[in-house]
Design an enzyme around this catalytic site. Sequence first.
Site, PDB file in Angstrom:
ATOM      1  N   HIS A  16       7.048 -31.169   9.709  1.00 58.13           N
ATOM      2  CA  HIS A  16       6.466 -29.851   9.393  1.00 58.13           C
ATOM      3  C   HIS A  16       5.419 -29.971   8.279  1.00 58.13           C
ATOM      4  CE1 HIS A  16       9.340 -28.179  12.097  1.00 58.13           C
ATOM      5  NE2 HIS A  16      10.339 -28.695  11.413  1.00 58.13           N
ATOM      6  N   ASP A  72       0.870  -1.173   0.000  1.00 59.56           N
ATOM      7  CA  ASP A  72       0.000   0.000   0.000  1.00 59.56           C
ATOM      8  C   ASP A  72       0.914   1.232   0.000  1.00 59.56           C
ATOM      9  OD1 ASP A  72       0.966   0.139   2.603  1.00 59.56           O
ATOM     10  OD2 ASP A  72      -1.005   0.295   3.549  1.00 59.56           O
ATOM     11  N   THR A 127       2.926  -1.719   8.900  1.00 56.77           N
ATOM     12  CA  THR A 127       3.470  -2.662   9.881  1.00 56.77           C
ATOM     13  C   THR A 127       3.737  -4.048   9.298  1.00 56.77           C
ATOM     14  OG1 THR A 127       1.229  -3.307  10.463  1.00 56.77           O
ATOM     15  CG2 THR A 127       2.256  -1.573  11.817  1.00 56.77           C
ATOM     16  N   HIS A 138      10.082 -24.252   8.554  1.00 52.04           N
ATOM     17  CA  HIS A 138       9.010 -24.914   9.298  1.00 52.04           C
ATOM     18  C   HIS A 138       7.615 -24.690   8.724  1.00 52.04           C
ATOM     19  CE1 HIS A 138      11.409 -25.348  13.333  1.00 52.04           C
ATOM     20  NE2 HIS A 138      12.081 -25.772  12.279  1.00 52.04           N
ATOM     21  N   CYS A 181       3.154  -3.316   4.029  1.00 50.79           N
ATOM     22  CA  CYS A 181       2.298  -2.193   4.420  1.00 50.79           C
ATOM     23  C   CYS A 181       3.009  -1.484   5.570  1.00 50.79           C
ATOM     24  CB  CYS A 181       0.881  -2.654   4.779  1.00 50.79           C
ATOM     25  SG  CYS A 181       0.765  -3.771   6.186  1.00 50.79           S
TER      26      CYS A 181
END
Length: 141
Positions: free
Chosen positions: A133, A7, A67, A98, A65
């Site tokens: 995994h 963004d 955060t 993992h 973005c």
Amino acid sequence: MIILASDHAGYPLKEEIKKFLNSENIIAIDVGCYSREQLDDYPDFAKAGNAKVLEDDRNVGIYICGTGVGMSMVANRNPKIRAALCHNEIFANLARRHNDANVLCLSGRYTSKRKAIKIIKVFLTTEFEGGRHARRLKKYS
Ligand code: RB5
């Protein structure tokens, strides 16, 4: 192929990442946004990124973005996407080994260009370990 999405808050870091990928001759497709001035909404770009990533199993997304939180939340609503928000190389390494993450989410506001490139290098060069995994991945949905 690498699919880039951001963004407005992630746009400056995305541009730096694009330069880095170009310098390494890594092909990247940018699904937007295309300006830091836009008042756009990150879910639109996470969804556009997901659509491109899912065109080929070998594709990897890098979504940014402010955060990285919003991008990762929206990306992970698609059951075929395993998006990991990584703040350092250890998380990037483990998200690949993992979790077989196919999308890396970064913070455009709190992760520096230098750190982002280190994280990306690890993410792109670390293989999924499989085994136990893989069993756990099957339980995601
Ligand atoms: C935009 O201001 C900001 O909310 C967005 O970039 C992101 O950080 C959301 O999770």
